[in-house]
Design a protein around this motif. Structure first.
Motif, PDB file in Angstrom:
ATOM      1  N   UNK A 242       0.834  -1.207   0.000  1.00 43.54           N
ATOM      2  CA  UNK A 242       0.000   0.000   0.000  1.00 43.54           C
ATOM      3  C   UNK A 242       0.868   1.256   0.000  1.00 43.54           C
ATOM      4  N   UNK A 243       1.934   1.245   0.792  1.00 45.46           N
ATOM      5  CA  UNK A 243       2.799   2.430   0.844  1.00 45.46           C
ATOM      6  C   UNK A 243       3.450   2.690  -0.509  1.00 45.46           C
ATOM      7  N   UNK A 244       3.859   1.629  -1.199  1.00 43.58           N
ATOM      8  CA  UNK A 244       4.457   1.809  -2.523  1.00 43.58           C
ATOM      9  C   UNK A 244       3.466   2.407  -3.511  1.00 43.58           C
ATOM     10  N   UNK A 245       2.221   1.938  -3.436  1.00 41.55           N
ATOM     11  CA  UNK A 245       1.202   2.444  -4.361  1.00 41.55           C
ATOM     12  C   UNK A 245       0.773   3.863  -4.030  1.00 41.55           C
ATOM     13  N   UNK A 246       1.019   4.310  -2.801  1.00 39.57           N
ATOM     14  CA  UNK A 246       0.598   5.652  -2.391  1.00 39.57           C
ATOM     15  C   UNK A 246       1.538   6.748  -2.870  1.00 39.57           C
ATOM     16  N   UNK A 247       2.663   6.347  -3.514  1.00 37.89           N
ATOM     17  CA  UNK A 247       3.602   7.374  -3.982  1.00 37.89           C
ATOM     18  C   UNK A 247       2.933   8.328  -4.960  1.00 37.89           C
ATOM     19  N   UNK A 248       2.072   7.783  -5.819  1.00 36.08           N
ATOM     20  CA  UNK A 248       1.367   8.652  -6.769  1.00 36.08           C
ATOM     21  C   UNK A 248       0.510   9.675  -6.056  1.00 36.08           C
ATOM     22  N   UNK A 249      -0.151   9.255  -4.968  1.00 35.51           N
ATOM     23  CA  UNK A 249      -0.955  10.209  -4.201  1.00 35.51           C
ATOM     24  C   UNK A 249      -0.074  11.242  -3.508  1.00 35.51           C
ATOM     25  N   UNK A 250       1.115  10.799  -3.080  1.00 29.78           N
ATOM     26  CA  UNK A 250       2.040  11.754  -2.460  1.00 29.78           C
ATOM     27  C   UNK A 250       2.414  12.860  -3.430  1.00 29.78           C
ATOM     28  N   UNK A 251       2.717  12.472  -4.670  1.00 31.77           N
ATOM     29  CA  UNK A 251       3.153  13.470  -5.654  1.00 31.77           C
ATOM     30  C   UNK A 251       2.005  14.402  -6.020  1.00 31.77           C
ATOM     31  N   UNK A 252       0.826  13.826  -6.283  1.00 31.26           N
ATOM     32  CA  UNK A 252      -0.310  14.686  -6.630  1.00 31.26           C
ATOM     33  C   UNK A 252      -0.732  15.537  -5.432  1.00 31.26           C
ATOM     34  N   UNK A 253      -0.659  14.955  -4.232  1.00 32.45           N
ATOM     35  CA  UNK A 253      -0.998  15.727  -3.044  1.00 32.45           C
ATOM     36  C   UNK A 253       0.008  16.822  -2.759  1.00 32.45           C
ATOM     37  N   UNK A 254       1.271  16.600  -3.138  1.00 34.02           N
ATOM     38  CA  UNK A 254       2.299  17.615  -2.903  1.00 34.02           C
ATOM     39  C   UNK A 254       2.027  18.879  -3.700  1.00 34.02           C
ATOM     40  N   UNK A 255       1.396  18.738  -4.877  1.00 33.87           N
ATOM     41  CA  UNK A 255       1.085  19.921  -5.683  1.00 33.87           C
ATOM     42  C   UNK A 255       0.175  20.864  -4.890  1.00 33.87           C
ATOM     43  N   UNK A 256      -0.871  20.300  -4.269  1.00 36.22           N
ATOM     44  CA  UNK A 256      -1.812  21.122  -3.506  1.00 36.22           C
ATOM     45  C   UNK A 256      -1.170  21.615  -2.207  1.00 36.22           C
ATOM     46  N   UNK A 257      -0.505  20.712  -1.511  1.00 36.58           N
ATOM     47  CA  UNK A 257       0.074  21.072  -0.208  1.00 36.58           C
ATOM     48  C   UNK A 257       1.136  22.164  -0.342  1.00 36.58           C
ATOM     49  N   UNK A 258       1.966  22.052  -1.357  1.00 39.78           N
ATOM     50  CA  UNK A 258       3.016  23.067  -1.534  1.00 39.78           C
ATOM     51  C   UNK A 258       2.436  24.423  -1.928  1.00 39.78           C
ATOM     52  N   UNK A 259       1.298  24.406  -2.592  1.00 36.35           N
ATOM     53  CA  UNK A 259       0.646  25.686  -2.902  1.00 36.35           C
ATOM     54  C   UNK A 259       0.091  26.333  -1.631  1.00 36.35           C
ATOM     55  N   UNK A 260      -0.508  25.516  -0.749  1.00 33.06           N
ATOM     56  CA  UNK A 260      -1.103  26.065   0.479  1.00 33.06           C
ATOM     57  C   UNK A 260      -0.028  26.660   1.384  1.00 33.06           C
ATOM     58  N   UNK A 261       1.091  25.930   1.532  1.00 37.18           N
ATOM     59  CA  UNK A 261       2.129  26.352   2.487  1.00 37.18           C
ATOM     60  C   UNK A 261       3.305  27.057   1.804  1.00 37.18           C
TER      61      UNK A 261
END
Length: 317
Positions: A242-261
Motif C-alpha cells: 500500500x505504501x508503494x502504491x501511495x507514492x502517486x498520491x504523495x506526488x499529486x498531493x504535494x502539488x496542492x500542499x506546496x501551494x497552500x504552504x
C-alpha cells in the motif's frame, strides 16, 4: 537474486521508455502553439520562427522525440523556456524539498496508521476500534486543501505553534525547518495514514485468526510476542504494498500542499510549468516522477523477501 534483479531492471527500463513516450505525446497534444505563447502578446513572425528553430519545434515529432531521449540519457532535460534555467538544475533545487516533505508524511502515516491499525485489530469491537475507524473515515473524506486551511487557522494563527508558510533548508536551521514542515507533512500524510490504518487492521485480523498464531499462543508466548513478533510481521507485506502504491498520491498531493504552504518544491514547479506551457520543464518533471515511482516499486518488490523469507525472488516458493 541477481537474475531477478536484472529481470526487474529490464522491466523498469521498458516501463520508463513507455512513460517517456507517453509524456512526450501528452505534452505535444496540448492545444495551441508553444512558440506563439513564448513570443508574447504581439508575436513577430521572425521571432516565432526563431523560437521554433531554437527549441526544435520545426522538426518532425519522431526527430524531436529521439533528440529528447538522447539528451535525457546524458542527463540533459533541456532548458526552461520561461526562466532560461536548465531543467535538471531546477529539478535538483526543488526535489529535496518534496523528498523531505514526502518522507515526513510517510513517517507520520506509518506511525499513526500502523499504530491505530494494530490497536483496532487487537481491541476489536471496543471503543478504540470505533475511534480508529472514525478517524480513518475522516482522513479519507476531508480534502487536503480544506484540512490545510483549517490547520493553518488553528495552529499557525489562533495558536501560533507552527509556521504557516515558507521553507528553511534543514542544513541551515533544523529546528526552523521542522517548525515549517510539520503542518504540510500532517496534511499530506493524513489520507495515507487512513489507508494504512484500514489495511493494517484488515491484515492483522486475518493474521490473528491464522493457525500459526493459535500455535504461538498454545506454546505459551506472551501477547506482545504473538502480536508484534508473528501477526504484525506477516501483515507488513500488505502495508508495504500500500505504501508503494501511495507514492502517486504523495506526488499529486504535494502539488496542492506546496501551494497552500508556499513551499518551492516539486509540486509547485510542476504547476508553474503547466501554467506557463513550459514544455521542457513539464517533460523533465513528469519523467523524473515516473522514474521515482518505478524505483520505489522495485524497492517494494525487494522488501517482500526481507519481510517474509518464504517468498523467493526467483519466483519459486
Amino acid at each position: 537474486m541477481t537474475r531477478y534483479l536484472l529481470r526487474r531492471l529490464g522491466q523498469s527500463v521498458v516501463t520508463l521508455f513507455l512513460a517517456s513516450l507517453a509524456v512526450f505525446a501528452g505534452v505535444r497534444a496540448l492545444p495551441g502553439d508553444p512558440a506563439l505563447a513564448m513570443a508574447g502578446e504581439t508575436p513577430d513572425p521572425a521571432v516565432v520562427a526563431q523560437i521554433r528553430h531554437a527549441y526544435g519545434f520545426d522538426r518532425s515529432l519522431p526527430v524531436q522525440y529521439w533528440k529528447f531521449l538522447e539528451n535525457a540519457a546524458e542527463g540533459n532535460l533541456g532548458t526552461s523556456s520561461q526562466t532560461g534555467v536548465p531543467v535538471a538544475h531546477a529539478i535538483a533545487q526543488a526535489a529535496p524539498i518534496t523528498v523531505e516533505l514526502a518522507l515526513l508524511s510517510l513517517l507520520f502515516a506509518i506511525v499513526l496508521g500502523m499504530g491505530a491499525g494494530v490497536l483496532a485489530a487487537v481491541r476489536r469491537g471496543g471503543p478504540i476500534e470505533w475511534m480508529a475507524n472514525a478517524a480513518a473515515l475522516v482522513g479519507l473524506s476531508v480534502p487536503s486543501f480544506w484540512l490545510g486551511i483549517m490547520l493553518v487557522l488553528a495552529f499557525a494563527i489562533a495558536l501560533p505553534l507552527f509556521s504557516a508558510s515558507g521553507f528553511v533548508p534543514i542544513a541551515t536551521d533544523p529546528l526552523d525547518n521542522l517548525h515549517r514542515m510539520v503542518l504540510p507533512a500532517v496534511v499530506l500524510g493524513s489520507a495515507i495514514a487512513a489507508v494504512v490504518m484500514r489495511q493494517t487492521r484488515s491484515a492483522m485480523l486475518e493474521s490473528l485468526s491464522a493457525d500459526y498464531v493459535r500455535t504461538a499462543r498454545a506454546k505459551g508466548l506472551s501477547r506482545r510476542q504473538v502480536v508484534y513478533g508473528h501477526a504484525l510481521r506477516n501483515s507488513l507485506i500488505t502495508v508495504v504494498t500500500v505504501l508503494g502504491l501511495q507514492l502517486g498520491q504523495l506526488i499529486s498531493g504535494a502539488v496542492v500542499t506546496e501551494q497552500i504552504f508556499v513551499l518551492p518544491g516539486f509540486g509547485k514547479l510542476t504547476l508553474d510549468a503547466v501554467t506557463n506551457r513550459d514544455y521542457a520543464m513539464v517533460q523533465g518533471v513528469v519523467l523524473c516522477t515516473a522514474a521515482a515511482y518505478i524505483a520505489v516499486n522495485l524497492v517494494v518488490d525487494l522488501l517482500y523477501s526481507v519481510i517474509d523469507p518464504r517468498i523467493r525472488l526467483g519466483g519459486a516458493a
